[in-house]
Enzyme design. Sequence first.
Site, short mmCIF file in Angstrom:
data_model
loop_
_atom_site.label_atom_id
_atom_site.label_comp_id
_atom_site.label_asym_id
_atom_site.label_seq_id
_atom_site.Cartn_x
_atom_site.Cartn_y
_atom_site.Cartn_z
N LYS A 160 -2.30 -2.07 8.00
CA LYS A 160 -3.47 -1.57 8.71
C LYS A 160 -3.50 -2.13 10.13
O LYS A 160 -3.11 -3.27 10.36
CB LYS A 160 -4.75 -1.95 7.96
CG LYS A 160 -4.92 -1.20 6.64
CD LYS A 160 -6.25 -1.51 5.99
CE LYS A 160 -6.46 -0.69 4.73
NZ LYS A 160 -7.75 -0.96 4.09
N ARG A 186 -0.29 -2.42 -6.88
CA ARG A 186 -0.59 -3.47 -5.89
C ARG A 186 -1.56 -4.50 -6.48
O ARG A 186 -1.36 -5.71 -6.31
CB ARG A 186 -1.20 -2.81 -4.65
CG ARG A 186 -1.65 -3.76 -3.54
CD ARG A 186 -2.04 -2.92 -2.33
NE ARG A 186 -2.89 -3.61 -1.37
CZ ARG A 186 -2.46 -4.36 -0.37
NH1 ARG A 186 -1.16 -4.55 -0.21
NH2 ARG A 186 -3.30 -4.92 0.48
N ARG A 189 0.87 -1.18 0.00
CA ARG A 189 0.00 0.00 0.00
C ARG A 189 0.90 1.23 0.00
O ARG A 189 2.04 1.19 0.51
CB ARG A 189 -0.89 0.03 1.23
CG ARG A 189 -1.80 -1.17 1.41
CD ARG A 189 -2.59 -1.04 2.70
NE ARG A 189 -3.53 -2.15 2.90
CZ ARG A 189 -3.28 -3.24 3.63
NH1 ARG A 189 -2.09 -3.37 4.22
NH2 ARG A 189 -4.18 -4.19 3.75
N TYR A 210 -9.32 -11.13 -6.46
CA TYR A 210 -8.37 -11.35 -7.55
C TYR A 210 -8.61 -12.66 -8.28
O TYR A 210 -8.08 -12.87 -9.37
CB TYR A 210 -6.94 -11.30 -7.00
CG TYR A 210 -6.61 -9.94 -6.43
CD1 TYR A 210 -6.42 -8.85 -7.26
CD2 TYR A 210 -6.55 -9.75 -5.05
CE1 TYR A 210 -6.16 -7.60 -6.73
CE2 TYR A 210 -6.29 -8.51 -4.51
CZ TYR A 210 -6.10 -7.44 -5.36
OH TYR A 210 -5.85 -6.19 -4.83
N HIS A 262 -2.08 1.91 -5.91
CA HIS A 262 -2.91 0.72 -5.69
C HIS A 262 -3.07 -0.09 -6.97
O HIS A 262 -3.34 -1.29 -6.92
CB HIS A 262 -4.27 1.13 -5.13
CG HIS A 262 -4.66 0.35 -3.92
ND1 HIS A 262 -3.96 0.41 -2.73
CD2 HIS A 262 -5.66 -0.55 -3.71
CE1 HIS A 262 -4.52 -0.40 -1.85
NE2 HIS A 262 -5.55 -1.00 -2.42
N HIS A 275 -3.87 -8.77 4.09
CA HIS A 275 -5.32 -8.76 4.26
C HIS A 275 -5.69 -9.54 5.51
O HIS A 275 -5.28 -10.69 5.68
CB HIS A 275 -6.01 -9.40 3.05
CG HIS A 275 -6.00 -8.55 1.83
ND1 HIS A 275 -6.18 -9.06 0.56
CD2 HIS A 275 -5.85 -7.20 1.67
CE1 HIS A 275 -6.13 -8.06 -0.32
NE2 HIS A 275 -5.94 -6.94 0.33
#
Length: 302
Positions: A173, A245, A149, A277, A242, A268
Site C-alpha cells: 500500500k 495471509r 496481499r 492477530y 486474505h 502494516h
Amino acid sequence: MQNSDSELEYRFTEFMRVERQLSPQTVLNYQRDLERVRHTLETIEFSGWLHLKERPLRFAIAELHAEGLSGRSLQRMLSALRSFYRYLNRAKQCDHNPAIAIKAPKAPRRLPQTLTSETLGEVLDVPPDDPLQIRDRAMMELLYSSGLRVSELVGIDLNDIDLGAGSVIVEGKGRKERQVPVGRMALSALQAWLRERHLFAEFDQQALFVSKQGNRLSARSVEKRLKEWGERAGVAGSLYPHRLRHSFATEMLAASGDLRAVQEMLGHADISTTQIYTHLDFKQLKSIYQNAHPRAKRNDKN
C-alpha cells in the site's frame, strides 16, 4: 446535482489518483462513498458540498445506518468525507469540515478467518493436473509462505523473485516496496510454474503470474481460482487470498511472538493493525492459563 459539485468530486478523486498515487480501486471507493452520502443528503437537506453543515450530515449517517450499513462502512465514508473536505480547505474552496466531529457507530471487532496448517496441507499437497493448476499452487504457496496481499501477488514481475536468496520484492500500500522471505515449499512450487510459464506468456511479458491469454493475472481471477480450489477440497468457509495471509500471520506470531517482525513482513504501517492477530489464540491461551496457574485451576470435585 450542480455541475460545481460534480467538478469538485472529480478534482478530488483525480488528486487522490495523481498526487496521492492511490490505487484505482481505492479511488473508486472514495468516489462511491461520496456519491452514496450525497444521494442520502439529497433526500434530507443538501445545498452543495461547499455549504454542507454538520447537522444534515449527522442525519444522513443515521439514515445510512438505519438502512443497514455497518459501523465499519460508515467509518470509511466519514474518513472519505474528511479527506474530501481537507482537500477543499487546501484548495480554498471552503473553510469548514462538517465531518470532523461526527463519529460512526462503533464497529464490532471481527477476527480474521484462518486455516490450520493441516487443512492447508490438504489443499496444497494435491498433485496439480495441468499447467494452470501448477500456477495456482505456486500462487497459494506464495500467499501462505510470505503473507502477501492479492494485489501484491499479481503485481510481482519476474525480476522481483530471487530464487537463490529465497526472497521476493513486492509493492504494498502507498507503493511502498518491501522484501520478504519465501519458504522452501513455495520456492519449489514457483520453480515448477516457471517451467510451464512459457506455454502462456510472450517473451516480453514481465508478470510472474499470467492468464491463459498470457496477460498479467488479475486479483479477481486469483480470488476465483482459489475459491474453486477450496470448494473442491471441501474447505469450511471460502478459500480466499486474505485468508491465507491471515493464516500466515497467525502462525508466524504464535511461533515467534515477535509482533514487530510480523508487522514488517505484512507491510502494516501501524502495529495496531498487526495486533489483531494477538487475539486469535485466546481460547488456547486461556486453556493453558487455567491448567498452569495455581489460582486458576478448576476444582473438579466441586
